[in-house]
Design a protein around this motif. Structure first.
Motif, PDB file in Angstrom:
ATOM      1  N   ARG A 133      24.306 -28.679  23.724  1.00 52.31           N
ATOM      2  CA  ARG A 133      24.628 -27.387  24.307  1.00 52.31           C
ATOM      3  C   ARG A 133      23.297 -26.726  24.655  1.00 52.31           C
ATOM      4  O   ARG A 133      22.336 -26.798  23.885  1.00 52.31           O
ATOM      5  CB  ARG A 133      25.433 -26.520  23.328  1.00 52.31           C
ATOM      6  N   LEU A 134      23.251 -26.124  25.838  1.00 54.22           N
ATOM      7  CA  LEU A 134      22.001 -25.524  26.320  1.00 54.22           C
ATOM      8  C   LEU A 134      22.062 -24.010  26.208  1.00 54.22           C
ATOM      9  O   LEU A 134      23.065 -23.391  26.607  1.00 54.22           O
ATOM     10  CB  LEU A 134      21.767 -25.938  27.779  1.00 54.22           C
ATOM     11  N   TYR A 135      20.995 -23.429  25.694  1.00 55.46           N
ATOM     12  CA  TYR A 135      20.897 -21.970  25.528  1.00 55.46           C
ATOM     13  C   TYR A 135      19.649 -21.453  26.239  1.00 55.46           C
ATOM     14  O   TYR A 135      18.625 -22.148  26.272  1.00 55.46           O
ATOM     15  CB  TYR A 135      20.768 -21.602  24.049  1.00 55.46           C
ATOM     16  N   PRO A 136      19.719 -20.226  26.757  1.00 57.32           N
ATOM     17  CA  PRO A 136      18.511 -19.657  27.361  1.00 57.32           C
ATOM     18  C   PRO A 136      17.487 -19.303  26.287  1.00 57.32           C
ATOM     19  O   PRO A 136      17.864 -18.904  25.185  1.00 57.32           O
ATOM     20  CB  PRO A 136      19.010 -18.395  28.060  1.00 57.32           C
ATOM     21  N   VAL A 137      16.232 -19.480  26.617  1.00 55.85           N
ATOM     22  CA  VAL A 137      15.171 -19.044  25.712  1.00 55.85           C
ATOM     23  C   VAL A 137      14.788 -17.629  26.089  1.00 55.85           C
ATOM     24  O   VAL A 137      14.592 -16.770  25.261  1.00 55.85           O
ATOM     25  CB  VAL A 137      13.951 -19.992  25.803  1.00 55.85           C
ATOM     26  N   LYS A 138      14.734 -17.404  27.382  1.00 53.42           N
ATOM     27  CA  LYS A 138      14.315 -16.102  27.876  1.00 53.42           C
ATOM     28  C   LYS A 138      15.265 -15.707  28.991  1.00 53.42           C
ATOM     29  O   LYS A 138      15.423 -16.451  29.956  1.00 53.42           O
ATOM     30  CB  LYS A 138      12.910 -16.246  28.453  1.00 53.42           C
ATOM     31  N   ARG A 139      15.940 -14.572  28.846  1.00 52.04           N
ATOM     32  CA  ARG A 139      16.824 -14.127  29.922  1.00 52.04           C
ATOM     33  C   ARG A 139      16.005 -13.560  31.054  1.00 52.04           C
ATOM     34  O   ARG A 139      14.913 -13.048  30.842  1.00 52.04           O
ATOM     35  CB  ARG A 139      17.753 -13.037  29.418  1.00 52.04           C
ATOM     36  N   ASN A 140      16.571 -13.608  32.211  1.00 53.03           N
ATOM     37  CA  ASN A 140      15.927 -13.000  33.378  1.00 53.03           C
ATOM     38  C   ASN A 140      14.485 -13.475  33.534  1.00 53.03           C
ATOM     39  O   ASN A 140      13.543 -12.703  33.538  1.00 53.03           O
ATOM     40  CB  ASN A 140      15.965 -11.476  33.294  1.00 53.03           C
ATOM     41  N   HIS A 141      14.350 -14.778  33.597  1.00 50.82           N
ATOM     42  CA  HIS A 141      13.025 -15.371  33.780  1.00 50.82           C
ATOM     43  C   HIS A 141      12.336 -14.722  34.972  1.00 50.82           C
ATOM     44  O   HIS A 141      12.994 -14.388  35.962  1.00 50.82           O
ATOM     45  CB  HIS A 141      13.211 -16.880  34.017  1.00 50.82           C
ATOM     46  N   PRO A 142      11.003 -14.505  34.896  1.00 51.39           N
ATOM     47  CA  PRO A 142      10.306 -13.820  35.989  1.00 51.39           C
ATOM     48  C   PRO A 142      10.479 -14.484  37.358  1.00 51.39           C
ATOM     49  O   PRO A 142      10.352 -13.825  38.385  1.00 51.39           O
ATOM     50  CB  PRO A 142       8.831 -13.857  35.564  1.00 51.39           C
ATOM     51  N   LEU A 143      10.812 -15.776  37.362  1.00 53.73           N
ATOM     52  CA  LEU A 143      11.051 -16.437  38.652  1.00 53.73           C
ATOM     53  C   LEU A 143      12.334 -15.934  39.297  1.00 53.73           C
ATOM     54  O   LEU A 143      12.564 -16.142  40.477  1.00 53.73           O
ATOM     55  CB  LEU A 143      11.190 -17.957  38.459  1.00 53.73           C
ATOM     56  N   LEU A 144      13.194 -15.312  38.481  1.00 53.68           N
ATOM     57  CA  LEU A 144      14.503 -14.885  38.981  1.00 53.68           C
ATOM     58  C   LEU A 144      14.678 -13.382  38.768  1.00 53.68           C
ATOM     59  O   LEU A 144      15.401 -12.940  37.905  1.00 53.68           O
ATOM     60  CB  LEU A 144      15.606 -15.647  38.236  1.00 53.68           C
ATOM     61  N   PRO A 145      13.979 -12.557  39.538  1.00 53.02           N
ATOM     62  CA  PRO A 145      14.069 -11.111  39.323  1.00 53.02           C
ATOM     63  C   PRO A 145      15.442 -10.574  39.683  1.00 53.02           C
ATOM     64  O   PRO A 145      15.798 -10.444  40.847  1.00 53.02           O
ATOM     65  CB  PRO A 145      12.979 -10.551  40.241  1.00 53.02           C
ATOM     66  N   VAL A 146      16.224 -10.270  38.658  1.00 49.80           N
ATOM     67  CA  VAL A 146      17.626  -9.904  38.837  1.00 49.80           C
ATOM     68  C   VAL A 146      17.788  -8.655  39.705  1.00 49.80           C
ATOM     69  O   VAL A 146      18.780  -8.505  40.416  1.00 49.80           O
ATOM     70  CB  VAL A 146      18.287  -9.725  37.451  1.00 49.80           C
ATOM     71  N   ILE A 147      16.772  -7.790  39.671  1.00 53.98           N
ATOM     72  CA  ILE A 147      16.864  -6.553  40.463  1.00 53.98           C
ATOM     73  C   ILE A 147      17.062  -6.841  41.953  1.00 53.98           C
ATOM     74  O   ILE A 147      17.633  -6.053  42.690  1.00 53.98           O
ATOM     75  CB  ILE A 147      15.636  -5.658  40.209  1.00 53.98           C
ATOM     76  N   TYR A 148      16.635  -8.039  42.404  1.00 52.33           N
ATOM     77  CA  TYR A 148      16.785  -8.398  43.817  1.00 52.33           C
ATOM     78  C   TYR A 148      18.027  -9.264  44.060  1.00 52.33           C
ATOM     79  O   TYR A 148      18.228  -9.734  45.157  1.00 52.33           O
ATOM     80  CB  TYR A 148      15.545  -9.149  44.302  1.00 52.33           C
ATOM     81  N   SER A 149      18.797  -9.494  43.030  1.00 43.61           N
ATOM     82  CA  SER A 149      19.936 -10.404  43.195  1.00 43.61           C
ATOM     83  C   SER A 149      21.049  -9.744  44.008  1.00 43.61           C
ATOM     84  O   SER A 149      21.149  -8.511  44.044  1.00 43.61           O
ATOM     85  CB  SER A 149      20.478 -10.835  41.832  1.00 43.61           C
ATOM     86  N   PRO A 150      21.901 -10.546  44.632  1.00 43.55           N
ATOM     87  CA  PRO A 150      23.012  -9.978  45.415  1.00 43.55           C
ATOM     88  C   PRO A 150      24.009  -9.226  44.534  1.00 43.55           C
ATOM     89  O   PRO A 150      24.797  -8.423  45.026  1.00 43.55           O
ATOM     90  CB  PRO A 150      23.659 -11.206  46.059  1.00 43.55           C
ATOM     91  N   CYS A 151      23.966  -9.466  43.217  1.00 38.82           N
ATOM     92  CA  CYS A 151      24.923  -8.831  42.299  1.00 38.82           C
ATOM     93  C   CYS A 151      24.751  -7.312  42.263  1.00 38.82           C
ATOM     94  O   CYS A 151      25.719  -6.584  42.037  1.00 38.82           O
ATOM     95  CB  CYS A 151      24.747  -9.392  40.886  1.00 38.82           C
ATOM     96  N   ILE A 152      23.541  -6.850  42.474  1.00 45.55           N
ATOM     97  CA  ILE A 152      23.248  -5.420  42.364  1.00 45.55           C
ATOM     98  C   ILE A 152      24.097  -4.600  43.344  1.00 45.55           C
ATOM     99  O   ILE A 152      24.582  -3.538  43.008  1.00 45.55           O
ATOM    100  CB  ILE A 152      21.733  -5.150  42.611  1.00 45.55           C
ATOM    101  N   ILE A 153      24.293  -5.138  44.539  1.00 44.81           N
ATOM    102  CA  ILE A 153      25.051  -4.375  45.541  1.00 44.81           C
ATOM    103  C   ILE A 153      26.419  -5.005  45.849  1.00 44.81           C
ATOM    104  O   ILE A 153      27.071  -4.647  46.818  1.00 44.81           O
ATOM    105  CB  ILE A 153      24.248  -4.241  46.860  1.00 44.81           C
ATOM    106  N   CYS A 154      26.830  -5.941  44.989  1.00 45.98           N
ATOM    107  CA  CYS A 154      28.076  -6.669  45.260  1.00 45.98           C
ATOM    108  C   CYS A 154      29.302  -5.819  44.915  1.00 45.98           C
ATOM    109  O   CYS A 154      29.382  -5.225  43.835  1.00 45.98           O
ATOM    110  CB  CYS A 154      28.101  -7.953  44.441  1.00 45.98           C
ATOM    111  N   ALA A 155      30.267  -5.805  45.828  1.00 46.72           N
ATOM    112  CA  ALA A 155      31.500  -5.032  45.618  1.00 46.72           C
ATOM    113  C   ALA A 155      32.329  -5.607  44.470  1.00 46.72           C
ATOM    114  O   ALA A 155      33.140  -4.908  43.870  1.00 46.72           O
ATOM    115  CB  ALA A 155      32.321  -5.027  46.899  1.00 46.72           C
ATOM    116  N   ASN A 156      32.130  -6.893  44.148  1.00 45.76           N
ATOM    117  CA  ASN A 156      32.904  -7.528  43.077  1.00 45.76           C
ATOM    118  C   ASN A 156      32.211  -7.462  41.722  1.00 45.76           C
ATOM    119  O   ASN A 156      32.706  -8.037  40.753  1.00 45.76           O
ATOM    120  CB  ASN A 156      33.159  -9.008  43.421  1.00 45.76           C
ATOM    121  N   ASN A 157      31.094  -6.792  41.660  1.00 45.58           N
ATOM    122  CA  ASN A 157      30.276  -6.765  40.446  1.00 45.58           C
ATOM    123  C   ASN A 157      31.082  -6.434  39.186  1.00 45.58           C
ATOM    124  O   ASN A 157      30.965  -7.106  38.174  1.00 45.58           O
ATOM    125  CB  ASN A 157      29.125  -5.765  40.635  1.00 45.58           C
ATOM    126  N   SER A 158      31.941  -5.401  39.267  1.00 43.57           N
ATOM    127  CA  SER A 158      32.636  -4.950  38.057  1.00 43.57           C
ATOM    128  C   SER A 158      33.684  -5.959  37.579  1.00 43.57           C
ATOM    129  O   SER A 158      34.041  -5.971  36.405  1.00 43.57           O
ATOM    130  CB  SER A 158      33.291  -3.593  38.299  1.00 43.57           C
TER     131      SER A 158
END
Ligand code: SF4
Length: 119
Positions: free
Chosen positions: A70-95
């Motif tokens: 089973r694989l687990y994250p060591v570090k969430r939101n790795h700097p390579l993946l800046p969540v602030i720029y992800s499509p989820c931030i403005i996605c209508a289905n987010n909730s």
């Protein structure tokens, strides 16, 4: 960078993103490889590489009458993946979007395309 090493890097990033999304629950290697569409042999190599980079933790688990990981994250939101720029931030289905839900990051084309472009 060759196209095959670029493809390999993209698959690694996608795997990492999905592992991060699972958080403390983790994800069975076999489930992840099915979602990403790689063979278990190729998937095992990816998991070992991510573990060597200290981006994921692998824990042995007995599942469906055999030993797997089973694989687990060591570090969430790795700097390579800046969540602030992800499509989820403005996605209508987010909730209503969740790993277990009908709308899920695990099969979201917009998220996968963003992950592949990031980095
Ligand atoms: S994973 Fe996809 S559906 Fe879910 S919030 Fe992000 S962009 Fe929207």
């Amino acid at each position: 960078m060759t196209s095959s090493s670029k493809k390999q890097r993209n698959i690694e990033k996608m795997a990492l993103q999905m592992i991060n999304e699972r958080g403390d629950e983790g994800i069975l290697q076999s489930d992840l490889w099915k979602l990403i569409g790689v063979s278990s042999r190729e998937g095992s190599r990816i998991a070992i590489r991510l573990e060597k980079k200290k981006l994921v933790r692998r824990e042995r688990e007995y599942h469906s009458k055999r030993w797997t990981y089973r694989l687990y994250p060591v570090k969430r939101n790795h700097p390579l993946l800046p969540v602030i720029y992800s499509p989820c931030i403005i996605c209508a289905n987010n909730s209503k979007c969740s790993v277990e839900g009908v709308v899920s990051p695990l099969n979201c084309r917009r998220l996968i395309e963003w992950v592949l472009k990031t980095g």
